[in-house]
Design a protein around this motif. Sequence first.
Motif, PDB file in Angstrom:
ATOM      1  N   ALA A 195       4.356  -1.770  -5.930  1.00 56.95           N
ATOM      2  CA  ALA A 195       5.737  -1.578  -6.377  1.00 56.95           C
ATOM      3  C   ALA A 195       5.970  -2.255  -7.723  1.00 56.95           C
ATOM      4  O   ALA A 195       5.489  -3.363  -7.962  1.00 56.95           O
ATOM      5  CB  ALA A 195       6.706  -2.127  -5.333  1.00 56.95           C
ATOM      6  N   PHE A 234       2.651  14.649  -7.905  1.00 59.04           N
ATOM      7  CA  PHE A 234       2.858  13.590  -6.920  1.00 59.04           C
ATOM      8  C   PHE A 234       3.989  12.636  -7.306  1.00 59.04           C
ATOM      9  O   PHE A 234       4.271  11.683  -6.586  1.00 59.04           O
ATOM     10  CB  PHE A 234       1.550  12.807  -6.702  1.00 59.04           C
ATOM     11  CG  PHE A 234       0.498  13.615  -6.020  1.00 59.04           C
ATOM     12  CD1 PHE A 234       0.534  13.806  -4.649  1.00 59.04           C
ATOM     13  CD2 PHE A 234      -0.524  14.213  -6.746  1.00 59.04           C
ATOM     14  CE1 PHE A 234      -0.441  14.555  -4.017  1.00 59.04           C
ATOM     15  CE2 PHE A 234      -1.493  14.971  -6.122  1.00 59.04           C
ATOM     16  CZ  PHE A 234      -1.456  15.152  -4.757  1.00 59.04           C
ATOM     17  N   ARG A 235       4.609  12.896  -8.452  1.00 61.43           N
ATOM     18  CA  ARG A 235       5.712  12.070  -8.944  1.00 61.43           C
ATOM     19  C   ARG A 235       5.314  10.595  -9.058  1.00 61.43           C
ATOM     20  O   ARG A 235       6.063   9.698  -8.686  1.00 61.43           O
ATOM     21  CB  ARG A 235       6.938  12.243  -8.071  1.00 61.43           C
ATOM     22  CG  ARG A 235       7.426  13.671  -8.062  1.00 61.43           C
ATOM     23  CD  ARG A 235       8.527  13.898  -7.076  1.00 61.43           C
ATOM     24  NE  ARG A 235       8.823  15.316  -7.040  1.00 61.43           N
ATOM     25  CZ  ARG A 235      10.030  15.825  -7.165  1.00 61.43           C
ATOM     26  NH1 ARG A 235      11.062  15.040  -7.319  1.00 61.43           N
ATOM     27  NH2 ARG A 235      10.203  17.117  -7.139  1.00 61.43           N
ATOM     28  N   ALA A 236       4.141  10.408  -9.588  1.00 64.84           N
ATOM     29  CA  ALA A 236       3.584   9.061  -9.760  1.00 64.84           C
ATOM     30  C   ALA A 236       3.929   8.574 -11.164  1.00 64.84           C
ATOM     31  O   ALA A 236       3.066   8.422 -12.031  1.00 64.84           O
ATOM     32  CB  ALA A 236       2.076   9.096  -9.537  1.00 64.84           C
ATOM     33  N   SER A 281      -0.527   3.678  -7.016  1.00 69.54           N
ATOM     34  CA  SER A 281       0.825   3.490  -7.555  1.00 69.54           C
ATOM     35  C   SER A 281       1.891   3.502  -6.472  1.00 69.54           C
ATOM     36  O   SER A 281       2.984   2.975  -6.676  1.00 69.54           O
ATOM     37  CB  SER A 281       1.133   4.562  -8.613  1.00 69.54           C
ATOM     38  OG  SER A 281       1.371   5.824  -8.036  1.00 69.54           O
ATOM     39  N   PHE A 282       1.590   4.062  -5.329  1.00 71.72           N
ATOM     40  CA  PHE A 282       2.557   4.076  -4.231  1.00 71.72           C
ATOM     41  C   PHE A 282       2.506   2.781  -3.411  1.00 71.72           C
ATOM     42  O   PHE A 282       3.349   2.566  -2.551  1.00 71.72           O
ATOM     43  CB  PHE A 282       2.331   5.302  -3.339  1.00 71.72           C
ATOM     44  CG  PHE A 282       2.600   6.584  -4.068  1.00 71.72           C
ATOM     45  CD1 PHE A 282       3.890   6.934  -4.429  1.00 71.72           C
ATOM     46  CD2 PHE A 282       1.563   7.412  -4.441  1.00 71.72           C
ATOM     47  CE1 PHE A 282       4.151   8.111  -5.129  1.00 71.72           C
ATOM     48  CE2 PHE A 282       1.808   8.585  -5.140  1.00 71.72           C
ATOM     49  CZ  PHE A 282       3.091   8.933  -5.488  1.00 71.72           C
ATOM     50  N   ILE A 283       1.529   1.941  -3.697  1.00 65.16           N
ATOM     51  CA  ILE A 283       1.393   0.649  -3.009  1.00 65.16           C
ATOM     52  C   ILE A 283       1.950  -0.472  -3.874  1.00 65.16           C
ATOM     53  O   ILE A 283       2.686  -1.327  -3.401  1.00 65.16           O
ATOM     54  CB  ILE A 283      -0.082   0.359  -2.660  1.00 65.16           C
ATOM     55  CG1 ILE A 283      -0.616   1.427  -1.710  1.00 65.16           C
ATOM     56  CG2 ILE A 283      -0.235  -1.031  -2.048  1.00 65.16           C
ATOM     57  CD1 ILE A 283      -2.116   1.378  -1.522  1.00 65.16           C
ATOM     58  N   THR A 313       4.686   5.839 -12.529  1.00 67.79           N
ATOM     59  CA  THR A 313       4.224   4.556 -13.076  1.00 67.79           C
ATOM     60  C   THR A 313       2.778   4.622 -13.564  1.00 67.79           C
ATOM     61  O   THR A 313       2.218   3.611 -13.973  1.00 67.79           O
ATOM     62  CB  THR A 313       4.365   3.430 -12.033  1.00 67.79           C
ATOM     63  OG1 THR A 313       3.604   3.771 -10.876  1.00 67.79           O
ATOM     64  CG2 THR A 313       5.819   3.204 -11.659  1.00 67.79           C
ATOM     65  N   GLU A 334      -2.767   7.185  -6.155  1.00 70.01           N
ATOM     66  CA  GLU A 334      -2.590   6.674  -4.786  1.00 70.01           C
ATOM     67  C   GLU A 334      -2.171   5.211  -4.805  1.00 70.01           C
ATOM     68  O   GLU A 334      -1.290   4.808  -4.049  1.00 70.01           O
ATOM     69  CB  GLU A 334      -3.875   6.846  -3.985  1.00 70.01           C
ATOM     70  CG  GLU A 334      -4.141   8.280  -3.586  1.00 70.01           C
ATOM     71  CD  GLU A 334      -5.373   8.437  -2.713  1.00 70.01           C
ATOM     72  OE1 GLU A 334      -5.647   7.537  -1.881  1.00 70.01           O
ATOM     73  OE2 GLU A 334      -6.059   9.457  -2.859  1.00 70.01           O
TER      74      GLU A 334
END
Length: 171
Positions: A36, A60-62, A32-34, A64, A30
């Motif tokens: 950048a 979730f294609r996370a 990782s979407f914040i 990073t 979660e």
Amino acid sequence: VRSTGIALLGLRERQTVWDLGAGCGSVAIEASFIGADSRFFAVEKKAERIAMIKENIKNFRAWTVEPVCGEMPQALAELPDPDRIFMGGGIGRGNSVIREAAERLKPGGRLVVHAILMGSIQRTRDLFEELGWDWHSMQIQASTSDQLAGDIRYKAHNPVTILWADKPEGQ
């Protein structure tokens, strides 16, 4: 509770973030979407949970987020020093993991701990005070409706204490 912990991390661009005791990797994923252009390391000792983290990263294609399997604090040795650390799932029975995390945290970085056990809360507080870090805490508790005696009551769940502190710039 998870959202509060992620918010308290104060994520920014191009940071290195450790999620210690990552479980299924939800915090790192979660977050990782914040953050950048940041790197996230989800550290977990159980191989079956690492498999879950890898599956969740894919789902979730996370991209990073990097899973790291190993026992802490030894598993932290090869990781780059972090700007932010989230510790969930308890800090362990001793101080070795949280002490290593605090030592490796970059000056000006933030450490956020979720704890449910009194011993974990006390050890975290004691370490922050020993290091001279200005620390804060909050406790969050939720209740859900539950049937009882032909009526509805609220059934309490375990409270989670969140402790956080910033490493002073000069340390």
